[in-house]
Design a protein around this motif. Structure first.
Motif, PDB file in Angstrom:
ATOM      1  N   ALA A  43      32.973 -65.750 -12.821  1.00 15.14           N
ATOM      2  CA  ALA A  43      32.351 -64.454 -12.561  1.00 15.14           C
ATOM      3  C   ALA A  43      32.118 -64.248 -11.078  1.00 15.14           C
ATOM      4  N   ALA A  44      31.663 -65.282 -10.411  1.00 16.78           N
ATOM      5  CA  ALA A  44      31.440 -65.180  -8.972  1.00 16.78           C
ATOM      6  C   ALA A  44      32.745 -65.025  -8.224  1.00 16.78           C
ATOM      7  N   ALA A  45      33.800 -65.691  -8.714  1.00 19.09           N
ATOM      8  CA  ALA A  45      35.104 -65.608  -8.054  1.00 19.09           C
ATOM      9  C   ALA A  45      35.610 -64.170  -8.050  1.00 19.09           C
ATOM     10  N   VAL A  46      35.481 -63.498  -9.165  1.00 20.56           N
ATOM     11  CA  VAL A  46      35.926 -62.109  -9.247  1.00 20.56           C
ATOM     12  C   VAL A  46      35.199 -61.262  -8.214  1.00 20.56           C
ATOM     13  N   CYS A  47      33.918 -61.502  -8.041  1.00 14.44           N
ATOM     14  CA  CYS A  47      33.110 -60.717  -7.100  1.00 14.44           C
ATOM     15  C   CYS A  47      33.573 -60.913  -5.664  1.00 14.44           C
ATOM     16  N   ILE A  48      33.589 -62.126  -5.162  1.00 15.19           N
ATOM     17  CA  ILE A  48      33.846 -62.345  -3.752  1.00 15.19           C
ATOM     18  C   ILE A  48      35.310 -62.153  -3.385  1.00 15.19           C
ATOM     19  N   LEU A  49      36.231 -62.572  -4.231  1.00 11.73           N
ATOM     20  CA  LEU A  49      37.625 -62.496  -3.847  1.00 11.73           C
ATOM     21  C   LEU A  49      38.142 -61.069  -3.859  1.00 11.73           C
ATOM     22  N   CYS A  50      37.603 -60.260  -4.706  1.00 16.19           N
ATOM     23  CA  CYS A  50      37.972 -58.845  -4.683  1.00 16.19           C
ATOM     24  C   CYS A  50      37.534 -58.219  -3.362  1.00 16.19           C
ATOM     25  N   LEU A  51      36.348 -58.553  -2.911  1.00 18.25           N
ATOM     26  CA  LEU A  51      35.848 -58.028  -1.644  1.00 18.25           C
ATOM     27  C   LEU A  51      36.680 -58.542  -0.471  1.00 18.25           C
ATOM     28  N   ALA A  52      37.123 -59.786  -0.559  1.00 20.98           N
ATOM     29  CA  ALA A  52      37.871 -60.380   0.550  1.00 20.98           C
ATOM     30  C   ALA A  52      39.159 -59.621   0.820  1.00 20.98           C
ATOM     31  N   LEU A  53      39.778 -59.128  -0.216  1.00 24.89           N
ATOM     32  CA  LEU A  53      41.054 -58.440  -0.038  1.00 24.89           C
ATOM     33  C   LEU A  53      40.910 -57.112   0.690  1.00 24.89           C
ATOM     34  N   THR A  54      39.723 -56.555   0.683  1.00 28.02           N
ATOM     35  CA  THR A  54      39.512 -55.283   1.360  1.00 28.02           C
ATOM     36  C   THR A  54      38.913 -55.484   2.747  1.00 28.02           C
ATOM     37  N   GLY A  55      38.837 -56.761   3.157  1.00 29.87           N
ATOM     38  CA  GLY A  55      38.211 -57.078   4.433  1.00 29.87           C
ATOM     39  C   GLY A  55      39.160 -56.901   5.595  1.00 29.87           C
ATOM     40  N   CYS A  56      39.034 -57.751   6.602  1.00 28.51           N
ATOM     41  CA  CYS A  56      39.755 -57.519   7.853  1.00 28.51           C
ATOM     42  C   CYS A  56      40.868 -58.533   8.075  1.00 28.51           C
ATOM     43  N   GLY A  57      41.622 -58.870   7.010  1.00 28.87           N
ATOM     44  CA  GLY A  57      42.814 -59.676   7.191  1.00 28.87           C
ATOM     45  C   GLY A  57      42.602 -61.168   7.210  1.00 28.87           C
ATOM     46  N   HIS A  58      41.423 -61.631   6.839  1.00 33.85           N
ATOM     47  CA  HIS A  58      41.143 -63.059   6.871  1.00 33.85           C
ATOM     48  C   HIS A  58      41.023 -63.612   5.453  1.00 33.85           C
ATOM     49  N   ALA A  59      41.859 -63.128   4.542  1.00 35.72           N
ATOM     50  CA  ALA A  59      41.756 -63.525   3.138  1.00 35.72           C
ATOM     51  C   ALA A  59      41.920 -65.028   2.961  1.00 35.72           C
ATOM     52  N   ALA A  60      42.896 -65.641   3.639  1.00 36.90           N
ATOM     53  CA  ALA A  60      43.152 -67.067   3.464  1.00 36.90           C
ATOM     54  C   ALA A  60      41.920 -67.888   3.821  1.00 36.90           C
ATOM     55  N   GLN A  61      41.309 -67.577   4.951  1.00 37.58           N
ATOM     56  CA  GLN A  61      40.106 -68.298   5.362  1.00 37.58           C
ATOM     57  C   GLN A  61      38.973 -68.051   4.382  1.00 37.58           C
ATOM     58  N   THR A  62      38.827 -66.806   3.931  1.00 40.77           N
ATOM     59  CA  THR A  62      37.763 -66.464   2.992  1.00 40.77           C
ATOM     60  C   THR A  62      37.922 -67.232   1.692  1.00 40.77           C
ATOM     61  N   TYR A  63      39.159 -67.316   1.193  1.00 42.90           N
ATOM     62  CA  TYR A  63      39.406 -68.034  -0.049  1.00 42.90           C
ATOM     63  C   TYR A  63      39.045 -69.505   0.082  1.00 42.90           C
ATOM     64  N   THR A  64      39.434 -70.101   1.202  1.00 46.51           N
ATOM     65  CA  THR A  64      39.142 -71.513   1.422  1.00 46.51           C
ATOM     66  C   THR A  64      37.637 -71.749   1.492  1.00 46.51           C
ATOM     67  N   GLU A  65      36.947 -70.905   2.229  1.00 47.89           N
ATOM     68  CA  GLU A  65      35.494 -71.030   2.339  1.00 47.89           C
ATOM     69  C   GLU A  65      34.832 -70.866   0.967  1.00 47.89           C
ATOM     70  N   TYR A  66      35.380 -69.943   0.184  1.00 45.29           N
ATOM     71  CA  TYR A  66      34.821 -69.701  -1.139  1.00 45.29           C
ATOM     72  C   TYR A  66      34.972 -70.934  -2.030  1.00 45.29           C
ATOM     73  N   VAL A  67      36.186 -71.484  -2.100  1.00 41.49           N
ATOM     74  CA  VAL A  67      36.424 -72.632  -2.963  1.00 41.49           C
ATOM     75  C   VAL A  67      35.574 -73.821  -2.523  1.00 41.49           C
ATOM     76  N   GLN A  68      35.468 -74.036  -1.212  1.00 47.58           N
ATOM     77  CA  GLN A  68      34.635 -75.126  -0.713  1.00 47.58           C
ATOM     78  C   GLN A  68      33.174 -74.902  -1.092  1.00 47.58           C
ATOM     79  N   ALA A  69      32.727 -73.660  -0.995  1.00 56.11           N
ATOM     80  CA  ALA A  69      31.341 -73.335  -1.341  1.00 56.11           C
ATOM     81  C   ALA A  69      31.070 -73.574  -2.816  1.00 56.11           C
ATOM     82  N   VAL A  70      32.030 -73.204  -3.661  1.00 55.56           N
ATOM     83  CA  VAL A  70      31.865 -73.434  -5.098  1.00 55.56           C
ATOM     84  C   VAL A  70      31.784 -74.924  -5.390  1.00 55.56           C
ATOM     85  N   MET A  71      32.640 -75.713  -4.759  1.00 62.48           N
ATOM     86  CA  MET A  71      32.610 -77.154  -4.996  1.00 62.48           C
ATOM     87  C   MET A  71      31.304 -77.774  -4.502  1.00 62.48           C
ATOM     88  N   ASP A  72      30.819 -77.320  -3.348  1.00 64.82           N
ATOM     89  CA  ASP A  72      29.544 -77.841  -2.848  1.00 64.82           C
ATOM     90  C   ASP A  72      28.397 -77.514  -3.798  1.00 64.82           C
TER      91      ASP A  72
END
Length: 217
Positions: free
Chosen positions: A6-35
């Motif tokens: 549920a959280a993944a759907v929220c943040i990753l959808c927002l990342a795609l509309t951001g400023c071109g840093h999707a790859a970094q955002t995805y990595t930060e997200y996955v690391q945050a979930v694991m932490d």
């Protein structure tokens, strides 16, 4: 892993509309979930997903419960036969073990319309440590008894509960020896669902858990 998805759907959808840093955002997200999942460190997870502290705690507790269930499963313990006290003992053991997890998420790489992230983990070695003692304990004190009792009877259930207690004793005897094995990797894909939201499959999250915990299905 409903909370994570549920959280993944929220943040990753927002990342795609951001400023071109999707790859970094995805990595930060996955690391945050694991932490959040393995260490109970939810600060980055809550910041990225806007999840409440209660929801973040649920993510961590879900992983602890899964590891607790796997401790029973790997030792052929019928969890349903255990007393509440013994189940709590397995939960406490899992909480101790999960804190020993070592893992990281590498930079996301674009592959067509998708992104791939490589997860590196040093699996727990708990299963290697207990195997011999488990086999000896079962052979010497339980195999004949299980053979002589009828499944479904009170005596059989009591025997299963006794085996569960013995297996927990063996696990705890090796707790201080637990370390991490040589690093292994897996690749997971961030993909779009039918609504256009980007997420990671539940199967991939479970594969991550098994990699980190050193569980072989």
């Amino acid at each position: 892993m409903k909370h994570r998805i549920a959280a993944a759907v929220c943040i990753l959808c927002l990342a795609l509309t951001g400023c071109g840093h999707a790859a970094q955002t995805y990595t930060e997200y996955v690391q945050a979930v694991m932490d959040c999942t393995y260490q109970g460190n939810s600060q980055a997870y809550r910041s990225l997903t806007k999840a409440s502290e209660t929801d973040a705690d649920a993510v961590h507790q879900e992983a602890v419960t899964y590891l607790s269930e796997q401790l029973c499963h790997q030792a052929t313990v019928d969890r349903g036969s255990l007393s509440a006290e013994t189940v709590a003992g397995y939960d406490a053991l899992a909480a101790n073990l999960i804190g020993k997890a070592k893992y990281s998420a590498s930079n996301a790489v674009k592959a067509g319309e998708l992104y791939q992230i490589t997860i590196t983990a040093e699996p727990l070695n708990i299963w290697d440590l207990v195997l011999s003692d488990m086999e000896k304990a079962y052979t010497s004190g339980f195999s004949k008894a299980f053979y002589s009792e009828t499944p479904g009877t009170d005596a059989y259930t009591a025997l299963e509960a006794s085996w569960g207690e013995k297996a927990l004793e063996i696990y705890n005897a090796h707790l201080e020896e637990v370390s991490n094995k040589e690093a292994q990797t897996m690749t997971t894909v961030i993909y779009a669902d039918s609504s256009g939201h980007y997420t990671i499959s539940q199967d991939s999250w479970r594969q991550m858990d098994n990699l980190v915990f050193g569980i072989t299905e």
